[in-house]
Design an enzyme around this catalytic site. Structure first.
Site, PDB file in Angstrom:
ATOM      1  N   HIS A 181       0.844  -1.199   0.000  1.00 39.45           N
ATOM      2  CA  HIS A 181       0.000   0.000   0.000  1.00 39.45           C
ATOM      3  C   HIS A 181       0.879   1.249   0.000  1.00 39.45           C
ATOM      4  O   HIS A 181       1.939   1.254   0.600  1.00 39.45           O
ATOM      5  CB  HIS A 181      -0.898   0.019   1.252  1.00 39.45           C
ATOM      6  CG  HIS A 181      -2.074   0.923   1.128  1.00 39.45           C
ATOM      7  ND1 HIS A 181      -2.002   2.262   1.362  1.00 39.45           N
ATOM      8  CD2 HIS A 181      -3.339   0.672   0.731  1.00 39.45           C
ATOM      9  CE1 HIS A 181      -3.192   2.810   1.149  1.00 39.45           C
ATOM     10  NE2 HIS A 181      -4.014   1.878   0.767  1.00 39.45           N
ATOM     11  N   ASP A 226      -7.898  -5.229  -0.316  1.00 38.25           N
ATOM     12  CA  ASP A 226      -8.329  -6.075  -1.436  1.00 38.25           C
ATOM     13  C   ASP A 226      -7.927  -7.536  -1.287  1.00 38.25           C
ATOM     14  O   ASP A 226      -8.265  -8.354  -2.144  1.00 38.25           O
ATOM     15  CB  ASP A 226      -7.740  -5.519  -2.745  1.00 38.25           C
ATOM     16  CG  ASP A 226      -8.331  -4.167  -3.068  1.00 38.25           C
ATOM     17  OD1 ASP A 226      -7.564  -3.211  -3.290  1.00 38.25           O
ATOM     18  OD2 ASP A 226      -9.576  -4.050  -3.048  1.00 38.25           O
TER      19      ASP A 226
END
Ligand code: SDX
Length: 461
Positions: A338, A395
């Site tokens: 991320h 996700d």
């Protein structure tokens, strides 16, 4: 420009409050000055204001840099650049903290439903029960789309990706609802907000029905937001559809944890497009297109496809962890890493826990959930991932829940868009509220040819 604020609604139900204005700018949109930063360019010294936000994030204000020094900054992908101030969401990537309007995501996921969190993001406060009822009734007035829009679905190919359909139909809302396009009219902004929140599930479910050749199922206003979506997705006219409350609850949690995430790629896109005074439907359509990318919201589809591939390949997770470490492999662990979180994504933790509970409750064993947990374990013990602080993100596990509900993998980014919609709307409105709002138009550093003489084609080699 009179920034639009959501006014009270003139409808038979209790008025919804005007949207909470963002903090009055104290010199820089709600931040405090904290002294100066010194910059030396070619022996000349400059002072730039240092600012601090409510959670002690600090920034050098470069809004006058070029005028003062003649130079601009360069920051590919805006890794170090704040595009705005915002009072909507705070996240601390080092500590794995995420709060919407000051409330921790863990508390909201446990105590609220998605409509309530949507109200919080857009209006800036948790609603009273009257406000929530009024907001919910408002949304239920708008769940159907124009009958002529239903005919769109006959024109899309059956195998059209539902994100392509979603972006197209949302953009087309501005052709059917021309009475709510003026970004300067608070009442038109408000009805666009209600139309979008109410119609997105309908538009999304219709693209699924189209892809499986089943009739489009009308929304039902007697159901909750998530129950209604599930029945539009899975009901058929010839028999009773029983909504599984566990699925409705799991979906509600998933939409909440996807609802906002400060200046991510798609939200920045919505702000960028909205900054030209493009209408809300056009701005949200652009956000949907940005979210589709596999590096962003498309990662939930890519993550499950990756897990399915690993299962099919015998479940050798180490092989894929090693492959992800090879620069030239072009392979990444989808759902991992991320830009901001250098710790476990708090949303991934909530989703993984829901995965566990839901699969146990429905007595479903999904091999990709096992593989996902093994992959996480191997990766988090590997120096490459530890050094780069790569953790599962939002996700990584969400697709396991969607699969358990019977939602096809191509619909996963669509559900991400449904969740992110209130966040996109809140940022679009906040952007229009900002006293310093201007059209987004970044600078660049040109690295092309210097001035050249034109050669007629007869002389070109
Ligand atoms: C979302 O911004 C948001 O908030 C987004 C989001 C939201 O709610 O809106 O949180 C939603 O988009 C989550 C992210 C979903 N995408 C993926 O899961 C795709 C896989 N992840 C990566 O592509 C990547 O981690 C990004 C895109 C998420 C972040 O990329 P960055 O910040 O640009 O980091 P990077 O590509 O510069 O990577 C830094 C290093 C690199 O290695 P080195 O060059 O330093 O040797 O980490 C490596 C990368 O190669 N790396 C990975 C990796 N992610 C980063 N290596 C293997 N597998 C990965 N998944």
């Amino acid at each position: 420009m009179n920034a639009p604020s959501l006014p009270s609604v003139a409808r038979p139900v209790a008025a919804a409050p005007a949207v909470a204005a963002t903090p009055v700018a104290t010199g820089f949109g709600g931040t405090l000055s904290e002294g100066v930063a010194k910059l030396d360019i070619n022996g000349k010294s400059y002072e730039l204001p240092l600012l601090v936000g409510t959670e002690n994030e600090r920034a050098v204000d470069i809004s006058k840099l070029r005028a003062m020094t003649g130079v601009v900054t360069l920051d590919e992908g805006y890794v170090n650049t704040g595009s705005t101030t915002s009072a909507i969401t705070f996240l601390d990537g080092e500590k794995g903290i995420l709060r919407y309007r000051g409330y921790p995501i863990e508390v909201l996921a446990e105590k609220c439903d998605f409509v309530e969190v949507s109200y919080l993001l857009i209006y800036g406060k948790l609603p009273t029960s009257d406000e929530l009822n009024s907001f919910g009734k408002m949304l239920s007035h708008h769940t159907m789309i124009h009958e002529d829009m239903r005919s769109f679905y006959g024109g899309f190919p059956r195998d059209a990706h539902p994100m392509a359909t979603l972006g197209s139909v949302v953009g087309a809302l501005s052709t059917f609802y021309q009475d709510s396009l003026d970004v300067r009219d608070p009442r038109q902004v408000e009805v666009s907000v209600h139309r979008l929140l109410a119609k997105l599930p309908t538009i999304a479910a219709y693209s699924h029905k189209k892809s499986i050749g089943q009739p489009l199922i009308y929304p039902r206003n007697d159901l909750s937001y998530c129950e209604n979506f599930l029945q539009m997705m899975f009901a058929v006219p010839c028999e009773e559809y029983h909504i599984d409350p566990d699925f409705a609850d799991a979906l509600d949690m998933l939409l909440i944890v996807h609802a906002d995430h400060e200046q991510n790629c798609s939200t920045s896109t919505v702000r960028m497009v909205g900054s030209s005074d493009a209408n809300l439907f056009a701005s949200i359509s652009a956000g949907i297109c940005a979210l589709w990318g596999p590096l962003h919201g498309g990662a939930n589809q890519a993550s499950v496809e990756m897990l399915e591939k690993i299962v099919a390949d015998g479940g050798n997770v180490k092989k894929y962890v090693d492959l992800a470490k090879k620069k030239d492999s072009g392979f990444r662990l989808m759902g991992f890493g991320h830009r901001v979180y250098k710790n476990y994504d708090p949303r991934a933790r909530l989703i993984k826990a829901t995965c566990d509970k839901l699969l146990a409750k429905i007595a479903r064993h999904d091999p990709i959930f096992d593989i996902a947990q093994q992959l996480e374990e191997v990766a988090l013990a590997d120096e490459y991932f530890i050094e780069r602080k790569l953790y599962p993100n939002v996700d990584f596990y969400s697709g396991v829940i969607y699969r358990a509900m019977g939602i096809p993998v191509q619909m996963f980014p669509v559900l991400f868009a449904m969740g992110r919609l209130p966040g996109w709307i809140a940022h679009w409105i906040e952007m229009h509220h900002s006293p310093s709002q201007k059209i987004c138009r970044p600078r660049q550093i040109y690295t092309g040819e210097r001035l050249r003489d034109f050669e007629p084609i007869s002389k070109r080699v």
